[in-house]
Design a protein around this motif. Structure first.
Motif, PDB file in Angstrom:
ATOM      1  N   ASN A 192     -10.968  -3.605  -1.920  1.00 49.86           N
ATOM      2  CA  ASN A 192      -9.553  -3.260  -1.957  1.00 49.86           C
ATOM      3  C   ASN A 192      -8.695  -4.499  -2.236  1.00 49.86           C
ATOM      4  O   ASN A 192      -7.737  -4.448  -3.003  1.00 49.86           O
ATOM      5  N   ILE A 248      -3.672  -6.380   6.106  1.00 45.24           N
ATOM      6  CA  ILE A 248      -3.219  -5.153   5.446  1.00 45.24           C
ATOM      7  C   ILE A 248      -1.967  -5.425   4.605  1.00 45.24           C
ATOM      8  O   ILE A 248      -1.867  -5.008   3.450  1.00 45.24           O
ATOM      9  N   THR A 294     -14.871  -1.410   2.641  1.00 49.92           N
ATOM     10  CA  THR A 294     -14.093  -1.355   1.396  1.00 49.92           C
ATOM     11  C   THR A 294     -12.991  -2.410   1.342  1.00 49.92           C
ATOM     12  O   THR A 294     -12.316  -2.544   0.317  1.00 49.92           O
ATOM     13  N   TYR A 295     -12.812  -3.156   2.438  1.00 50.16           N
ATOM     14  CA  TYR A 295     -11.689  -4.096   2.523  1.00 50.16           C
ATOM     15  C   TYR A 295     -11.708  -5.123   1.392  1.00 50.16           C
ATOM     16  O   TYR A 295     -10.700  -5.335   0.717  1.00 50.16           O
ATOM     17  N   ILE A 324       0.813  -1.227   0.000  1.00 55.55           N
ATOM     18  CA  ILE A 324       0.000   0.000   0.000  1.00 55.55           C
ATOM     19  C   ILE A 324       0.845   1.276   0.000  1.00 55.55           C
ATOM     20  O   ILE A 324       0.329   2.364   0.228  1.00 55.55           O
ATOM     21  N   ASN A 380      -3.167   5.709   2.970  1.00 59.43           N
ATOM     22  CA  ASN A 380      -3.912   4.638   2.308  1.00 59.43           C
ATOM     23  C   ASN A 380      -4.594   3.726   3.324  1.00 59.43           C
ATOM     24  O   ASN A 380      -5.730   3.280   3.105  1.00 59.43           O
ATOM     25  N   ILE A 415      -8.918   2.619   4.176  1.00 64.54           N
ATOM     26  CA  ILE A 415      -9.498   1.277   4.128  1.00 64.54           C
ATOM     27  C   ILE A 415     -10.457   1.121   5.301  1.00 64.54           C
ATOM     28  O   ILE A 415     -10.125   1.436   6.437  1.00 64.54           O
TER      29      ILE A 415
END
Length: 383
Positions: free
Chosen positions: A36, A308, A32-33, A14, A24, A28
């Protein structure tokens, strides 16, 4: 003497600088995870570092150079201090991807060099030359605890006045051998959703990441984090799985607390290893339950960062430390994305959305590795 983190850097999927990474990350959300992830995993079920389109060897060097020089710059080291940096490297695959490229070129006849190097000493030599260090590099390869063990070892050397300052580097880049190995163990997620401690988790998603941490014996900024304590406990249950009871993982966390003369209530947050595999989900959950029960039901917040970053193996120690500390300096604790339905008997609910916090925190970061190497480390920037 204490060991303080005076500079750090991170390159991951990211972003390739901490400002962009935090920006960024803030954007998240649980909603939206998944969307993404579709973008992140569009080419392969793997968290890739983008925008470094070079040959494997050049890419490796460019990313390594970026994190090293960024961390040194943030620490505001003089030329003499930079040359006095002791180098500690932590990785699982080391330069495996580069050697795979050399082997492919040898096999197709475009090169007569079958391997770049035998052994991994050239990586250390590259960093030594990059910063003009007068010290030889030390390499750590203890699977997923490699770079956190390197950081703990360097911190202890500073505490004992054996060295004045160090740079600890964790690095893990894609290679076919590691990816194929995890695939053959049937540990990789098929759903393409990272779900720590979740009943619907179906495995690990690997990722690339590279980070560097500068350690010094004196604090330079008010919010510099200090090494408090660490613990390393070996679990001889299996080469590739943790003791299902979770006891060795509990012992690592508990020993770190005892070494620091702290209790669970003194921690503001625990960063779980949380790979998302069935065994790790269960064993680490039981370890955390044991930890909370042993301190008379004391609890603290728990989060996980692999949704992440992906699981960056030997580099996850410093990668997750840099990300966690930078989030705290920006006054929030990162959410555990992908968690929806708890596994049976989970003694806690992880942080579900980014949570505002004071920028002074005491945290325990937990790591569990193949071969039974379990490590916990406590860092704090409280007075």
């Amino acid at each position: 003497m204490n060991a303080y983190i005076t500079g750090s850097s991170l390159v991951c999927n990211i972003g390739d600088n901490k400002q962009d990474i935090i920006s960024n990350l803030k954007n998240i959300s649980p909603e939206t995870y998944k969307e993404n992830l579709q973008e992140i995993l569009k080419d392969k079920t793997f968290y890739k570092i983008y925008d470094y389109d070079y040959s494997n060897e050049k890419r490796f060097q460019k990313i390594l150079e970026k994190v090293v020089l960024d961390a040194v710059k943030e620490a505001k080291l003089s030329k003499e201090e930079q040359e006095d940096l002791h180098i500690f490297l932590g990785s699982t695959s080391m330069e495996m991807g580069t050697n795979e490229q050399f082997k492919d070129e040898f096999d197709n006849g475009s090169s007569n060099l079958e391997f770049k190097n035998i052994g991994n000493g050239a990586i250390g030599q590259y960093v030594e030359k990059l910063i003009n260090s007068k010290h030889k590099a030390t390499l750590f390869s203890t699977a997923c605890t490699s770079s956190v063990n390197a950081l703990a070892y360097a911190s202890k050397m500073i505490e004992k006045k054996k060295i004045k300052r160090a740079i600890v580097i964790g690095f893990e880049l894609f290679n076919k051998s590691t990816f194929g190995g995890f695939s053959s163990l049937m540990l990789l997620s098929q759903s393409k959703i990272y779900r720590p401690f979740d009943k619907n988790s179906d495995g690990i998603i690997l990722g690339e990441g590279c980070s560097a941490v500068v350690l010094e014996g004196e604090k330079k900024e008010e919010n510099n984090f200090k090494y408090i304590s660490s613990s390393n406990i070996c679990d001889n249950y299996s080469e590739t799985t943790s003791d299902p009871s979770g006891t060795p993982i509990f012992e690592a966390m508990n020993s770190a607390l005892k070494n620091a003369k702290l209790q669970v209530k003194d921690l503001d947050c625990i960063k779980a290893h949380a790979t998302g595999s069935e065994n790790n989900n269960s064993s680490e959950a039981k370890a955390l339950a044991q930890l909370f029960n042993s301190y008379e039901e004391e609890k603290t917040q728990v989060t996980a960062l692999k949704p992440i970053l992906g699981h960056t193996l030997g580099a996850c120690g410093t990668n997750e430390i840099v990300l966690m500390l930078e989030a705290i300096k920006n006054s929030f604790l990162p959410a555990t994305f992908g968690f929806e339905e708890a596994i049976d008997d989970l003694a806690f609910t992880p942080i579900l959305e980014h949570k505002s916090c004071e920028n002074k925190q005491t945290i325990l970061l937990n790591y569990v590795a193949f071969g039974g190497n379990n490590s916990s480390i406590i860092l704090s920037n409280k007075d």
